[in-house]
Design an enzyme around this catalytic site. Structure first.
Site, PDB file in Angstrom:
ATOM      1  N   GLU B  56       4.664  36.429  17.384  1.00 23.62           N
ATOM      2  CA  GLU B  56       5.638  35.350  17.178  1.00 23.62           C
ATOM      3  C   GLU B  56       6.175  34.848  18.519  1.00 23.62           C
ATOM      4  O   GLU B  56       6.219  33.644  18.758  1.00 23.62           O
ATOM      5  CB  GLU B  56       6.784  35.878  16.306  1.00 23.62           C
ATOM      6  CG  GLU B  56       7.902  34.882  16.115  1.00 23.62           C
ATOM      7  CD  GLU B  56       9.247  35.573  16.055  1.00 23.62           C
ATOM      8  OE1 GLU B  56       9.713  35.857  14.944  1.00 23.62           O
ATOM      9  OE2 GLU B  56       9.845  35.826  17.130  1.00 23.62           O
ATOM     10  N   ASP B 113       2.929  34.622  10.552  1.00 24.10           N
ATOM     11  CA  ASP B 113       3.648  33.513  11.181  1.00 24.10           C
ATOM     12  C   ASP B 113       3.312  33.428  12.663  1.00 24.10           C
ATOM     13  O   ASP B 113       3.204  32.336  13.221  1.00 24.10           O
ATOM     14  CB  ASP B 113       5.155  33.614  10.940  1.00 24.10           C
ATOM     15  CG  ASP B 113       5.810  34.762  11.687  1.00 24.10           C
ATOM     16  OD1 ASP B 113       5.144  35.799  11.891  1.00 24.10           O
ATOM     17  OD2 ASP B 113       6.988  34.631  12.063  1.00 24.10           O
TER      18      ASP B 113
END
Lengths: 709, 341
Positions: B56, B113
């Protein structure tokens, strides 16, 4: 032609691993000859078919496809000069090999470290970043310059070196993270990485092939190193990696690429492996050559490992005597637990049970394997016929270890030892214990059946025969008239002596002290008349100063007692009391008490004990014994309150044995004193996890549940 | 100039995203962020989480570098991400990199993500800067994600949080999803990169999930079991917390301004940004950092035209996470809601 395109073309043609071969003096090899290329070419195809090919950012700064390729390259010697100036000979050599392969006409400059002035300080800085392995910073520097000057292109050489260095690092990271497919993919996509200059990358790719169950590909990679690379340390390390990774036939084939005996240590290791395998799997054998090789090493060494290996090999290949020698050598070289385990097993195998038990007892804390070896040795020791004469200390520690390990065969062995030594009740306890730990142990069931027969416990005997008769012929035979042993006599077996020494095992039933100093064993059949000379059976009971007749009579008394002939024993003890020295007389008086107890004459025994000149310690022992007997009599008569009173009195003379405690528990139980019973059973259960105590607790649970509802 | 224009046209045609002619993040703000959180080797550091990095942080770093028009830092971060983290067999990124551990990758599982951010940033840079190799890399990552992270189930397509640990097979209450992993602006880009319209269904599934949660009048939980009716997943605190606070940002960045979806979040933040206990509806930790407060201010401005306080329009780095959210918010306001700036 663009350098990258050349590389890609070369990779597809299978001639990529070009540089090193030519640099190190071997001709570049065609596809059909180089197994690594073959392997990688196959992997390349696989990778291309896969959904997820490698991320190709290697040429991230490259101009987009479709733009005209730069002019035909002038040989870029900047890397070469940089490495030369840095004194980085490994990279210098690799770079030189690469340039030679790319430009066969090219001749390296004579003076690499000379005064060729850098005209491009920014590029100089980039090479410096590369030399310092600051690859992210180098990428940033290239991007920065590309952004600021759209006409600038990084030198193909720099890009190629950077791509390779990044690929190497990715490969290491993927390999450390056990991402084997990724390792293979990186290797496939960066064949120039897989050279002798990066042997670590080659090893990691080979390992990835091993881990993904493609040993033939791994073999090819290792073989590439052995074929092409000259560094002796790299070559040896390669074989060291092969050894645990590849099947033996592949290892042997690779070993054939040996030069000048460089793999002697590998051959040693291979011999060790084969001996080790054969040691664990006795149908296998090692060759005499392999054995000679390791024996020579073991003899010359000061370390124990080879001696241990040879010890186990000999042990499992019918040469226990040689095994003993190797293990003792290993022990003398601090061979530790493994050597001790082997020595115990080997001593047992040569039937030196006493030494095996003695040695094994010193290594009980070393681990489960040592305890197992010890227990097997100890069980073999006590299972001998006739039972050997053992010191109390030995029997005690055997019992303790058997108890703490809940070793059923050992418990059964102690049962037989006690049985053969005339300690029938103790034998029964051990047999029951053994069955508690292993309910399918036939030898224990058989022992218990014989015990019950001897104790005239008809119901108990029938229970065993009905449970085991179908499974065990000899147990079934006990009840068949013609097959049965001689009828039991009308005597009671002597009970467990009360005065148990402090050293008795905490777990498992307590073995009576007397077993430990049992005289020569009785014959199996009670009626057999002793025919041995009447010499003292054990030093402890030998007369010391009395007339020889008195001592002989004393010994005869003990022998008869062991043969469950208490009346005859009493006569012998009487003679000993009259003719022996004071000590013999004391011993004889005690013997008489035992004999009377054996006859069931508790009251008479009590009188004898009170009147005879028995030494104080023995008197306490006898008193406790007599009180035990009285307790059991009351207990059997279901007079539990009186029985408990006797137990209380007995406690003044000796600590309570496990079986007495059990009976105390049951006494409470039968009196409805469940809380007291629970205390006793719980304590016993905690102390030795005995199934009997557990069944006591269960019984209480059942009864109290019924009461509650 | 013509080259930049051509790139822009190509980008718009390829992705349907508006690329800023000028950097969406002011140079001074980006410099402050970069100096504090981007190491020389391209590692983006989560300073309050034991100085670790994750996919991330690397993905955010790439996206912010692109939004700031900083090709140099983009290349730097990418070099680190690629050599150190994009090492999984399936081509996705390991999610956790610890400077104190050896090897540094301490958990090889991925975080979808993070992968999505990296792929989206690569696609953006590939198009915006005319770097075909970035685009190719984005496409490969997107294909991997399609294969590994998308779950078709009962007519929905879910974005699973990681390759392992969240499925029906892995947990009794599985599948478990993290609604803040729906980076809505990136989903059409994945669809175009892969030519797989599943990504548009992922977007629809995510929006339906948020709508269903909004109907309960509570903000979304960090981790939701979607085995049946969505509910907070077992073993995670039932909170609207550091993960989920990004949801309004992602919605606004994608231009998804349906007010009902923001209702429960705005209500929960009526007395200031905070993490929220979903049982009681009460705040747990106040979130006074400007990087958090600008989330609420952005909603208010984008939906109601409430001006963003001046102090939030300037950037001072604090900790990695709120600083990242702050820059993403500023870039969003500049690009999509210029009246708010």
């Amino acid at each position: 032609m663009h350098v990258k395109s050349i590389l890609v073309t070369a990779a597809v043609a299978g001639t990529v691993v070009y540089g090193l071969g030519s640099y190190y003096g071997w001709p570049a090899r065609g596809e059909s000859q180089n197994p690594l290329e073959r392997a990688l070419a196959q992997e390349k195809r696989t990778a291309e078919e896969a959904l997820q090919p490698a991320i190709d950012l290697a040429q991230a700064q490259r101009p987009p496809a479709g733009q005209p390729a730069p002019a035909p390259p002038v040989v870029d010697e900047s890397a070469l000069r940089y490495f030369a100036q840095q004194g980085d000979t490994r990279r210098l050599e690799a770079e030189m090999a690469r340039l030679r392969a790319l430009y066969p006409e090219w001749k390296p400059p004579a003076d690499l470290t000379g005064t060729v002035a850098r005209v491009d300080p920014e590029l100089e800085r980039m090479w410096k970043l590369f030399g310092e392995s600051k690859l992210g910073e180098l990428r940033a520097a290239i991007a920065q310059r590309s952004a600021g000057d759209p006409n600038w292109q990084p030198p193909a050489d720099l890009v190629q070196q950077l791509d390779q260095a990044e690929a190497r690092q990715r490969l290491v990271n993927a390999s450390n993270a056990k991402q084997w497919e990724q390792v293979i993919r990186i290797g496939t996509d960066t064949p120039a990485l897989l050279t002798c200059a990066n042997v670590d990358s080659l090893w990691r790719v080979a390992e990835a092939f091993v881990q993904t169950k493609r040993p033939d590909r791994a073999r090819d990679a290792y073989s590439y190193v052995l074929t092409n690379c000259t560094d002796p340390a790299d070559r040896l390390a390669t074989m060291q990696k092969v050894l645990p990774a590849l099947p033996e036939e592949m290892t042997l084939a690779l070993l054939a690429q040996e030069r000048n005996g460089e793999f002697s240590s590998i051959r040693d290791e291979l011999a060790r492996q084969r001996i080790g395998r054969a040691a664990e799997n006795p149908p296998l054998t090692a060759t005499p050559e392999e054995l000679r090789r390791i024996e020579a090493l073991a003899t010359a060494a000061t370390t124990p490992d080879d001696a241990i290996l040879l010890g186990f090999y000999a042990l499992h290949h019918n040469d226990a005597a040689k095994a003993v020698t190797w293990f003792k050598t290993a022990l003398s070289r601090n061979g530790g637990a493994k050597a001790a385990e082997g020595a115990v097993l080997a001593l047992s195998a040569v039937k030196d049970h006493l030494q095996a038990e003695e040695l094994g007892s010193q290594w009980l804390e070393a681990g489960a394997a040592n305890r197992k070896a010890y227990l097997d040795a100890a069980t073999a020791l006590i299972a001998q016929e006739p039972p050997p004469r053992l010191s109390e200390a030995i029997v005690t520690r055997i019992a303790r270890t058997v108890g703490s390990e809940r070793y059923a065969s050992g418990a059964s062995g102690l049962g037989w030892y006690a049985y053969n030594s005339g300690q029938v009740e103790a034998a029964g306890e051990w047999f029951k214990t053994a069955l508690g730990w292993d309910r399918n142990l036939e030898q224990a069931a058989y022992g218990l059946a014989l015990v019950r027969q001897r104790l005239r416990d008809r119901a108990g005997l029938l229970a065993i025969v009905s449970e085991w008769g179908a499974r065990s012929q000899r147990i079934a035979d006990i009840l068949r008239p013609g097959r049965q042993a001689a009828p039991a006599r009308e005597v009671r077996e002597i009970p467990l002596p009360a005065a148990v020494p402090e050293s008795v095992p905490r777990e498992g039933p307590r073995l009576p002290a007397r077993v430990a100093r049992a005289a020569s064993p009785p014959a199996a059949i009670e009626d057999e008349v002793p025919s041995r000379s009447a010499e003292p059976a054990a030093p402890r009971r030998a007369a010391s100063g009395g007339g020889r007749a008195g001592a002989a009579a004393l010994a005869q008394g003990w022998r008869l007692l062991d043969l469950k002939r208490p009346a005859a024993a009493i006569e012998a003890f009487d003679i000993a009391q009259r003719t022996g020295s004071a000590q013999v007389a004391g011993d004889a008086a005690a013997g008489k008490v035992y004999a009377q107890l054996q006859q069931g004459l508790t009251a008479e025994a009590n009188v004898s004990a009170a009147s005879a000149p028995i030494p104080q310690a023995r008197r306490r022992e006898l008193t406790a014994l007599i009180l035990s007997e009285r307790f059991y009599a009351l207990y059997d008569a279901k007079n539990y309150n009186a029985a408990l009173l006797v137990l209380g009195e007995r406690a003044r003379y000796a600590p309570e044995t496990t079986d007495l405690m059990m009976s105390r528990g049951w006494s409470y139980f039968n009196l409805g004193r469940y809380a007291d019973a629970r205390k006793v059973f719980s304590a016993l259960h905690r102390a030795n996890g005995s199934p009997q105590a557990q069944s006591g607790l269960t019984a209480i649970d059942e009864v109290t549940k019924i009461t509650r509802y | 100039m013509s080259r930049i224009l051509a790139s822009l046209v190509a980008a718009i045609m390829a992705f349907g995203i508006a690329f800023p002619a000028a950097a969406a993040i002011p140079a001074e703000a980006w410099d402050l962020y970069r100096q504090k959180f981007v190491m020389a080797d391209g590692r983006v550091v989560d300073d309050v989480n034991g100085e670790i990095s994750h996919s991330e942080s690397q993905g955010y770093g790439l996206l912010l570098a692109y939004l700031a028009g900083d090709r140099t830092t983009f290349a730097r971060i990418l070099a680190f991400t690629r050599t150190e983290m994009l090492i999984r067999d399936d081509g996705l990124s390991a999610w956790r990199w610890d400077p104190k551990a050896s090897p540094h990758v301490t958990d090889i599982n991925n975080a979808s993500d993070g992968d999505l951010l990296i792929a989206y940033a690569l696609a953006s840079a590939g198009a915006g800067w005319n770097m075909p190799n970035y685009t190719a890399a984005a496409r490969q990552l997107a294909r991997s994600l399609t294969k590994v992270a998308l779950l078709k189930r009962n007519g929905e397509i879910w974005l699973m949080p990681g390759a392992h640990g969240f499925s029906e097979k892995d947990r009794p209450d599985g599948p478990v999803v993290n609604p803040s992993y729906w980076i809505f602006e990136a989903l059409p880009v994945m669809a175009r990169l892969t030519g797989d319209q599943s990504w548009m269904q992922v977007k629809a599934t995510g929006l339906r999930l948020l709508d269903r949660v909004a109907k309960t009048a509570k903000p979304p939980a960090e981790w939701l079991s979607v085995k049946g009716e969505p509910k907070p997943a077992e073993g995670f605190p039932a909170q609207f917390s550091y993960n989920a606070i990004r949801i309004p940002l992602y919605l606004l960045r994608a231009g998804l301004t349906e007010p009902a979806r923001f209702g429960p979040i705005r209500a929960a933040w009526s007395n200031g940004t905070a993490t929220i206990d979903l049982g009681s509806g009460k705040p747990v930790d106040p979130l006074p950092d400007p990087g958090y407060r600008i989330l609420a201010a952005s909603i208010a401005c984008a939906l109601d035209g409430t001006p963003v306080p001046a102090e939030l329009k300037t950037f001072q780095p604090t900790a990695y996470y709120p600083s990242t959210l702050h820059l993403l918010s500023l870039a969003m306001l500049a690009e999509r809601y210029p009246r708010c700036m």
